[in-house]
Each structure stands twice: as C-alpha cells, then as structure tokens.
Write an enzyme that holds these catalytic residues in place. Structure first.
Site, mmCIF file in Angstrom:
data_model
loop_
_atom_site.group_PDB
_atom_site.id
_atom_site.type_symbol
_atom_site.label_atom_id
_atom_site.label_comp_id
_atom_site.label_asym_id
_atom_site.label_seq_id
_atom_site.Cartn_x
_atom_site.Cartn_y
_atom_site.Cartn_z
ATOM 1 N N GLY A 52 16.567 -8.539 80.158
ATOM 2 C CA GLY A 52 17.071 -7.282 80.721
ATOM 3 C C GLY A 52 18.034 -7.507 81.876
ATOM 4 O O GLY A 52 18.801 -8.484 81.901
ATOM 5 N N SER A 53 17.953 -6.636 82.857
ATOM 6 C CA SER A 53 18.945 -6.620 83.935
ATOM 7 C C SER A 53 18.886 -7.824 84.869
ATOM 8 O O SER A 53 19.749 -7.964 85.741
ATOM 9 C CB SER A 53 18.789 -5.331 84.756
ATOM 10 O OG SER A 53 19.102 -4.211 83.955
ATOM 11 N N THR A 54 17.894 -8.702 84.709
ATOM 12 C CA THR A 54 17.876 -9.906 85.548
ATOM 13 C C THR A 54 19.063 -10.821 85.233
ATOM 14 O O THR A 54 19.356 -11.741 86.004
ATOM 15 C CB THR A 54 16.564 -10.700 85.353
ATOM 16 O OG1 THR A 54 16.431 -11.058 83.974
ATOM 17 C CG2 THR A 54 15.357 -9.872 85.791
ATOM 18 N N ILE A 55 19.769 -10.553 84.137
ATOM 19 C CA ILE A 55 20.941 -11.356 83.771
ATOM 20 C C ILE A 55 22.205 -10.875 84.495
ATOM 21 O O ILE A 55 23.194 -11.618 84.604
ATOM 22 C CB ILE A 55 21.143 -11.317 82.234
ATOM 23 C CG1 ILE A 55 19.998 -12.064 81.545
ATOM 24 C CG2 ILE A 55 22.474 -11.889 81.808
ATOM 25 C CD1 ILE A 55 19.875 -13.528 81.924
ATOM 26 N N LYS A 56 22.188 -9.665 85.034
ATOM 27 C CA LYS A 56 23.405 -9.103 85.641
ATOM 28 C C LYS A 56 23.998 -9.952 86.764
ATOM 29 O O LYS A 56 25.229 -10.082 86.850
ATOM 30 C CB LYS A 56 23.131 -7.675 86.122
ATOM 31 C CG LYS A 56 22.991 -6.692 84.973
ATOM 32 C CD LYS A 56 22.566 -5.312 85.438
ATOM 33 C CE LYS A 56 22.389 -4.381 84.241
ATOM 34 N NZ LYS A 56 21.793 -3.084 84.611
#
Length: 572
Positions: free
Chosen positions: A291-295
């Site tokens: 999820g958004s931990t890759i942003k």
C-alpha cells in the site's frame, strides 16, 4: 564286645562313603572347570562380552542468548526411561509409583506395558527431568533403564518462539534458528562401553571411548527487553482490533541489527503445539501488498529523476483521476499539494500523476535498489522474496498502482530492510540477526543520494503531525518520521473493500535516527481499519518504552530550546 565292633565298623563305612562322595564331587567340579576353561573358553568369553553394550553419550546443544547474554534457549540434563517388557513384570504398586513420579496416567501406562509384553524395548517416558529421574531411581524399582539425555528449554517461551524456534524430541532443530543453525548448535555425541545384566539393568561403566562435545553458543542481536515490549503491545492490539494476525520488526538504524521481531498468533515451544498456523514466522513468510508505504520511494524516484523538487506543486483536484479506464481516488479533494503534502495526506491521485510523468522504470528501479523482490537472508527458515516485476509497466495504471503500493508484494522483513536504506542516508546497510555478523560487515554501498533521503525523511515527518495520516504515531519528546499504509486484501481475484492489511513504518528520532519500527496488522475487524488508526498507535507505544530503555536523547526538546535561543538573540 561284638556290638561295639559292629558299631565302629558301620561308622567307618559311612565315613569312607562320605569321603568318597566328596572326592567324586571334587573330581566332577575340577573336570568341569577344566572343560569350561579350555574347551568352552571362547564361547564363554563371547557370552560374557554380550552383556557389554556400546552406548551413546548425547552431545550438549549450545545455548542461544540475546545481545546482553540473557539465555533464550538452553539444554537441561534429564533422562530417557525405558524397560524390556519381555523380561520385566512390575507389580501394581510399582506401576502406580512410576506413574505418580513421572506424572503419567496409570491406566495408560498399565495398558502400554501389557500390550508390549512380547517386545524387548518400550519407552516409559522421554525428556524426564533430572529431579524426577533421580526420585524414581531412589525408589529401587528393578528393570527400569535410565539413559541420560538433554531437554531443550526456552525461558522466554512464546515471546521469542518465532525467532528461536524449537527442537523435536530427539533434540534436532525443526523451527527457527534451531533449524537453520542446527549443525552449529548441535554438539558431537560421545561413546562408552557399559556392563548390563540380563534385564538391561546398569551394572557399571567399563570404558569411555569418546567424550561428548558441546555445541557452539549463538549470540543474537535481539534485545529481550525490547522484544518483550513489542510482543506485549502487538498481542494487545491484535486482540483489541480483532485482527487475524500481525507482525512487528524493530531495527537499529546505525548498525542494521534486529532488536525485536514478534508475531501474533504465537506458540509456546516448551509445550506441544496444537495450532500449526501459530508456528509460522509471518514476518518472513507472509507476503502482502504494501500500500501507501511505497509512496516515499516513488517520491525518491521523482527527486532522483530531477523532474521534481520538494516544493513542486501537483494539482490533485477533484480528488479523482482516470487512468487506463480505472479511477484512482483520494479520501477527499486535497487540491494543490507539494511533494511533502502528498506524503502527509497520502494522496493516491498526487503520487499517480507523478508516476506517469516519470520514466517508465524509475520507480521500479528505486524499489529494486531498496532490495524488494530479493530475500533479506537473516538465517530464518521459510523466508520469501516477495514479488516485484516490470513486465506490465507499459500500462499506465500499472505504473500508477506501483507508486501507491499495489501490484507488488513484500514481507514485513523486506519492507523494514528497504526503509533502512532511507533511514541510514541511502546506505544499503544489511539487516543482521546474529551478533557476530557485525564483525565481518563490509562497508555498505551508497544506493541513494543522502540529500534525497534526507528530503524524504523531512516529508515523512509531516505524517506524524497533527494533520498527517499518522498523527497517532507522534511522541511527546521525539521527532518521528513515518508512513501509513492501508491495502485492500485480494480474495479470489477481487479486492475486498471490508478487508485490509494496515501498516505503519516509523523512524525515530529524526535528527539522529536510532530505531526503525515496522508494524503490519492483518484484517482488523473492530471498526478502525487504517494504518494511521490501527498500526501507528502500536508504533507509538513500542517506541516510547524502547527509547526510554535505550536512553536515547530526546530531540524535540533540543529543537525547542534552539528556537528559543534564536528568538532571544533576535530580541537582544
């Protein structure tokens, strides 16, 4: 006179008869001795040797200790108790005594003995403590055979079970480090020759052929104090949020050493395991979409491509974005956002627009350099490499989805290792679980520019601000850089809107990073289901206690004092 002569004559006859019998018996015994000593000498010697047995002396398995020397796994002496049922017949009182002393069921023991009457060997009990074995020996029950063996004991029980693992009844590692380092931990057995009677009873030792050797001790990077805090907080959170499972990993940013690794559900390696699923070390075996931990990595790619700067504005209105026939949504219309704003609000629209402006493989290559798609290798069995592929990046929605953490999978350990490269200023510092590995650590490679990672860390600090998605991760006296992540779970080819894996990655203190803590909770069902509301508070509680134990200097206080000093200088 004749009567007297007759009496003496009778006595003389009996005397000579008795003497003759004695001489004959002596002659027979002498002949038998000569016969056995000469004719049957070889046979008797071999028969005598048959009571001599070569027996194995168990090697003593090495201890496993934490970084401070606290024992996490050790071998304690005990006995394996057996019997030859064909040659042994216990009385009822003896069976009761054996069962009571060893904590066995009397009926079950009786049944086992009666079924094995024609067998030459039967285990009464394995891994019997030394105290119980000695107590049973003192009872004087004949026919029991006591073999020394070692019982593996785990003082921290379920708190460290997924890291340490366990051994089977024969002392061979079957899980965790007990399995992966089995040859190193296992000692070499010895041998001795013993004399036993016909019932198998011990008479005496005859000769020691080889002395058993100790296995090697293993020192871990784990800190038991921090491990306990992490275990307690994760267990409490999984229960209160009614989640299926969860994992937490804590790393020392300066060295890459793992300070804690815990999972829920867990198991007690000192007891029989009923639920096999609880034995799985989910931190290394389970893969999730991050999820958004890759942003932050997508932002790193944007900075590296030199097409964006921190103050570059991206218009996210009206909160939706159509790509390749798919609609990307934000929780609300955030309007125009800078790169820090995109991270702060975790804008899918903003990061998707950035991804589509970058070269096709930019984000993929950044993630590859982070180590995603590769095993971290910390000597824990069952570790998976996750999935990072580039065969669909010609499609716009695939590039956009990759930027906000869909279309790839990671283990919690992999994501922790990836973020370690941001926290350590772009260095590919290796995660280690064995204390000795630090001695042979090579100088880490610089995979990202330090100023780029520094910029990303400053952006991530806004996540823990009062308006950020991770505001519940904020600490009173420490600056926190973090990132939330909430990913829908793929079930039967469809994403379930009511099922999520939720993440929080936290680095503290920002001024001089010491701890990196990553938490994932699988499918919370108690109402809240976001990384900021479920995972971030776990980070805050674990970090608060851990920083105090480690004596880490607060950096919020120094920042405030510095600002006050500057104001005084201006006024002066």
């Amino acid at each position: 006179m004749n009567r007297v002569r007759t009496m003496y004559s009778a006595r003389g006859w009996r005397h000579y008869l008795f003497l003759g019998v004695l001489l004959f018996a002596g002659f027979v015994l002498l002949a038998r001795i000569i016969f056995l000593g000469d004719v049957r000498r070889v046979f008797l010697q071999s028969a005598g040797k048959s009571a001599e047995k070569v027996e194995t002396l168990p090697g003593i398995r090495g201890n496993i200790v934490d970084r401070n020397g606290e024992v996490l796994a050790l071998s304690t002496p005990g006995y394996s108790i057996s019997v030859n049922p064909a040659q042994t017949d216990f009385t009822d009182s003896e069976v009761v005594k054996i069962a009571d002393t060893l904590g066995l069921d009397k009926r079950a023991l009786d049944l086992s003995l009666s079924k094995s009457q024609k067998k030459s060997f039967l285990f009464i009990s394995r891994k019997v403590s030394r105290e119980k074995g000695m107590a049973l020996q003192a009872s004087g029950i004949k026919g029991l055979k006591y073999e020394p063996e070692y019982h593996r004991y785990y003082p921290a029980a379920e708190t460290t079970s997924h890291v340490i693992g366990k051994t089977n009844i024969d002392g061979i590692g079957t899980e965790g480090l007990e399995l992966s380092l089995d040859e190193e931990l296992r000692g070499n057995p010895g041998e001795k020759i013993v004399l036993r009677d016909l019932r198998g009873g011990f008479i005496r030792d005859l000769e020691y052929k080889a002395i058993p050797e100790f296995g090697s001790d293993i020192r871990l990077t784990i800190d038991m104090n921090l491990q306990f805090i992490a275990y307690k907080e994760l267990k409490s959170a999984i229960k209160s949020h009614r989640a299926k499972s969860g994992s937490l990993i804590m790393l020392d940013v300066g060295s890459g050493e793992m300070l804690a690794m815990v999972n829920q559900p867990s198991y007690n390696p000192n007891e029989g395991v009923v639920d096999i699923a609880s034995m799985r070390n989910r931190a290394v075996t389970d893969v999730y979409e991050p999820g958004s931990t890759i942003k932050p990595f997508a932002i790193l790619a944007a900075l590296e491509a030199e097409e964006y700067e921190a103050d570059t504005i991206v218009d996210t209105s009206p909160g939706t974005f159509q790509v390749s026939g798919h609609q990307i949504n934000d929780p609300r219309d955030y309007g125009k956002l800078s790169l820090p704003g995109i991270i702060k609000h975790s804008s899918n629209v903003g990061i998707a627009k950035i991804a589509l402006e970058l070269p096709k493989y930019s984000i993929y290559e950044i993630l590859q350099r982070a180590g995603l798609g590769q095993r971290v290798d910390v000597h824990l069995p069952g570790e998976r490499s996750g999935q990072l592929v580039n065969d669909k990046l010609d499609i716009g929605i695939e590039r956009a989805a990759l930027a906000y953490g869909y279309g790839l999978t990671v283990t919690p350990l992999q994501l922790a290792s990836a973020y370690l490269r941001i926290a350590s200023g772009g260095l590919a510092r290796r995660v280690s679980l064995l204390r000795r590995e630090r001695e042979y650590a090579q100088k880490p490679e610089q995979v990202y520019l330090e100023n780029h990672t520094h910029s990303v860390m400053q952006m991530m600090e806004l996540v823990a601000s009062s308006e950020g998605t991770g505001r519940f991760a904020a600490l009173e006296n420490y600056r926190v850089a973090g990132k939330t992540g909430t990913a829908q779970i793929l079930k039967k080819g469809r994403y379930e809107s009511s099922s999520h894996n939720v993440w929080f990655v936290g680095i503290v203190p920002v001024s001089k990073p010491r701890l990196l803590i990553i938490t994932v909770v699988n499918d919370p069902q108690a109402g809240m289901s976001g990384g900021g509301t479920v995972a971030a508070p776990i980070f805050a509680r674990v970090a608060r206690h851990s920083l105090r134990i480690l004596g880490v200097e607060p950096d919020k206080k120094s920042l405030i004092l510095s600002q006050q000093s500057q104001e005084r200088l201006k006024q002066g």
